[in-house]
Design an enzyme around this catalytic site. Structure first.
Site, short mmCIF file in Angstrom:
data_model
loop_
_atom_site.label_atom_id
_atom_site.label_comp_id
_atom_site.label_asym_id
_atom_site.label_seq_id
_atom_site.Cartn_x
_atom_site.Cartn_y
_atom_site.Cartn_z
N HIS A 205 38.65 48.04 40.68
CA HIS A 205 37.96 48.13 41.96
C HIS A 205 37.08 49.19 42.50
O HIS A 205 36.62 49.03 43.60
CB HIS A 205 39.20 47.81 43.20
CG HIS A 205 40.02 49.25 43.40
ND1 HIS A 205 40.87 49.69 42.76
CD2 HIS A 205 39.77 50.12 44.57
CE1 HIS A 205 41.21 50.96 43.09
NE2 HIS A 205 40.44 51.22 44.20
C1 UD1 Z 1 39.01 51.67 49.41
C2 UD1 Z 1 39.13 53.06 49.27
C3 UD1 Z 1 39.37 53.04 47.86
C4 UD1 Z 1 40.80 53.01 47.50
C5 UD1 Z 1 40.90 51.55 47.87
C6 UD1 Z 1 42.39 50.94 47.57
C7 UD1 Z 1 37.18 54.06 50.45
C8 UD1 Z 1 35.98 54.74 50.28
N1 UD1 Z 1 37.63 53.53 49.46
O1 UD1 Z 1 38.13 51.06 48.89
O2 UD1 Z 1 39.39 54.74 47.69
O3 UD1 Z 1 41.10 53.00 46.11
O4 UD1 Z 1 40.42 51.16 49.18
O5 UD1 Z 1 42.35 49.35 47.59
O6 UD1 Z 1 37.85 54.25 51.43
N2 UD1 Z 1 37.87 43.46 51.33
C9 UD1 Z 1 38.56 42.33 51.56
N3 UD1 Z 1 39.67 42.38 52.28
C10 UD1 Z 1 40.16 43.50 52.58
C11 UD1 Z 1 39.74 44.74 52.13
C12 UD1 Z 1 38.41 44.69 51.60
O7 UD1 Z 1 37.88 41.13 51.41
O8 UD1 Z 1 41.42 43.46 53.21
C13 UD1 Z 1 36.55 43.44 50.70
C14 UD1 Z 1 35.40 43.57 51.38
O9 UD1 Z 1 34.31 42.68 50.55
C15 UD1 Z 1 35.02 44.84 51.38
C16 UD1 Z 1 35.46 45.33 49.92
O10 UD1 Z 1 36.47 44.58 49.69
O11 UD1 Z 1 33.51 44.99 51.69
C17 UD1 Z 1 35.76 46.81 50.02
O12 UD1 Z 1 36.48 47.34 50.83
P1 UD1 Z 1 36.49 48.63 51.43
O13 UD1 Z 1 37.72 49.24 52.30
O14 UD1 Z 1 35.19 49.26 51.92
O15 UD1 Z 1 36.78 49.70 49.95
P2 UD1 Z 1 37.91 49.16 48.82
O16 UD1 Z 1 36.90 48.91 47.57
O17 UD1 Z 1 38.79 48.63 49.20
N1 UDP Z 2 49.17 47.02 44.00
C1 UDP Z 2 50.17 45.65 44.62
N2 UDP Z 2 49.42 44.44 44.02
C2 UDP Z 2 48.22 44.44 43.65
C3 UDP Z 2 47.42 45.57 42.99
C4 UDP Z 2 47.95 46.75 43.21
O1 UDP Z 2 50.79 46.03 45.13
O2 UDP Z 2 47.95 43.18 43.03
C5 UDP Z 2 49.72 48.25 44.42
C6 UDP Z 2 49.98 48.99 42.89
O3 UDP Z 2 51.56 49.02 42.69
C7 UDP Z 2 49.68 50.48 43.67
C8 UDP Z 2 48.70 50.36 44.72
O4 UDP Z 2 48.67 49.00 44.94
O5 UDP Z 2 50.82 50.99 44.35
C9 UDP Z 2 47.24 50.87 44.26
O6 UDP Z 2 46.34 50.52 45.14
P1 UDP Z 2 44.99 50.43 44.81
O7 UDP Z 2 44.63 50.35 43.23
O8 UDP Z 2 44.12 49.40 45.26
O9 UDP Z 2 44.37 51.85 45.11
P2 UDP Z 2 44.28 53.36 44.76
O10 UDP Z 2 45.57 53.64 44.08
O11 UDP Z 2 43.35 53.31 43.59
O12 UDP Z 2 43.63 54.21 45.80
#
Ligand code: UD1
Ligand code: UDP
Length: 356
Positions: A205
């Site tokens: 992601h």
């Molecule tokens: C964010 C964090 C990242 C973290 C990740 C965990 C920042 C800069 N990034 O990235 O560090 O590892 O969360 O998962 O804060 N979207 C949905 N539904 C949701 C959330 C997001 O559809 O509930 C989609 C939207 O298209 C959105 C995209 O995901 O534009 C990215 O979401 P965003 O919160 O900006 O960043 P993440 O990639 O989730």
């Molecule tokens: N996770 C989850 N369901 C999923 C994928 C991830 O519960 O389908 C959990 C995973 O066990 C971990 C957390 O989400 O605890 C990690 O989140 P993510 O990879 O989005 O963010 P990051 O750790 O890179 O910030």
């Protein structure tokens, strides 16, 4: 002492859950402020429901957007709430935009800030998370560093030692607290038609992997090779960001890779624990794989979790071929030591905060 817990994304909810439970156990005065950075059911509410967490008192519903827009909305929303419902300390966890906004808003109001998972560094300033970590650490009053290594980085940046507490990572608390519950109530592998050690698990992601067509295509091509080599399915619970980008770029998911919606934590822990190997760019997955004794290949050029590599649980793929990394990690034994503590990080942190 009144505590405001600020969170907004999936990993923050999961890694804050032991802190929330510890606040409840100790009868502390606290509330949860959700920024709404994540909002889809399977990225947000599922965790509150499964982990039986109290509902946030406030939800800013900021949703998705450009960094400045998203962070700016959070900053003004958090400031408004902190002025109305003033805590003695604000707790934030990790490195997201929510963390940056939460720490900054509190710091400007002279409210003490506790940063959980302080001192992680990838030394890669192109990652938005690296900026968030550095800023949050430098404006925090309590830096809860998971390891001695993260403490070392903080000291090297001139942060006074008396602000730094090495606590372990609350991810260990979360894994220990939830894995047994999960096994009792869920037959996850059966539901997905999988066998113990008979599949690979992957998540992707990070912006650096999803936002460039060649990079994302390269990762999918790597999965194709893995399936051709090992004939084991690759289960891919995909972040909405990644699904969107695969569609936008018109990429094909290769044979052998099964893309599914993200799953809740109870199912996911079982999927991780029984996998043959995990391929990921997630921070939390690198840690959880290490804790669960499952080898990990990190689909990135660097990691802010070097402890997992040092103990032999993880390899950072970088420019190397993914298939070679997978072969290398399939050879390793599983006797490494978890470097992230004993599962009592939340307890240690709250003792530091409220006095022993
Ligand atoms: C964010 C964090 C990242 C973290 C990740 C965990 C920042 C800069 N990034 O990235 O560090 O590892 O969360 O998962 O804060 N979207 C949905 N539904 C949701 C959330 C997001 O559809 O509930 C989609 C939207 O298209 C959105 C995209 O995901 O534009 C990215 O979401 P965003 O919160 O900006 O960043 P993440 O990639 O989730
Ligand atoms: N996770 C989850 N369901 C999923 C994928 C991830 O519960 O389908 C959990 C995973 O066990 C971990 C957390 O989400 O605890 C990690 O989140 P993510 O990879 O989005 O963010 P990051 O750790 O890179 O910030």
């Amino acid at each position: 002492m009144r505590i405001a817990i600020i969170l907004g994304t999936r990993p923050e909810i999961i890694k804050m859950s032991p802190v929330i439970r510890e606040c409840e156990r100790c009868g502390l005065d606290f509330y949860i402020l959700h920024t709404g950075q994540h909002y889809s059911f399977e990225m947000d509410r599922v965790f509150f429901e499964e982990l039986k967490l109290p509902a946030p008192k406030y939800n800013l519903d900021v949703g998705s957007g450009m960094h400045g827009e998203q962070t700016g909305k959070m900053l003004s929303g958090i400031e408004r709430i902190l002025l109305e419902d003033t805590p003695d300390v604000v707790l934030v966890q990790g490195d997201t935009n929510t963390v940056l906004a939460g720490a900054l808003a509190a710091s400007k109001l002279h409210i003490k800030v506790g940063h959980i998972e302080a001192g992680l560094r990838s030394f890669d300033r192109t990652m938005p998370e690296e900026t968030n970590r550095i800023v949050a650490d430098h404006i925090s009053d309590y830096l809860f560093a998971p390891t001695q290594n993260s403490k070392k980085y903080l000291l090297a940046e001139g942060i006074p030692e008396e602000r730094i507490f090495v606590t372990g990572n609350t991810v260990v608390d979360a894994v220990y607290q939830n894995l047994e519950i999960s096994k009792q109530i869920r037959k996850t592998l059966e539901r997905f038609g999988l066998e113990e050690r008979g599949y690979f698990l992957t998540t992707v992601h990070r912006a650096e992997n999803t936002d460039k067509k060649e990079r994302l295509a390269g990762i999918l091509a790597g999965f194709e090779q893995i399936y051709a080599e090992f004939s084991l399915p690759i289960l891919f619970p995909a972040h909405p960001r990644t699904v969107k980008m695969i569609r936008e770029f018109g990429l094909q998911v290769p044979e052998g890779t099964q893309v599914i919606d993200p799953v809740g934590y109870l199912d996911f822990l079982q999927l991780e624990g029984s996998a043959k190997l995990i391929l990921t760019d997630s921070g939390g997955l690198q840690e959880e794989a290490c804790i669960l004794g499952v080898p990990c290949v990190t689909l990135r050029d660097n990691t802010e979790r070097p402890e997992t590599v040092e103990v032999g649980a993880n390899v950072v793929c970088g420019e190397k071929s993914v298939i070679l990394c997978v072969k290398q990690m399939m050879q390793v034994g599983k006797g490494w030591k978890n470097p992230y503590g004993d599962g009592d990080a939340a307890e240690i942190m709250l003792k530091e905060l409220i006095g022993n």
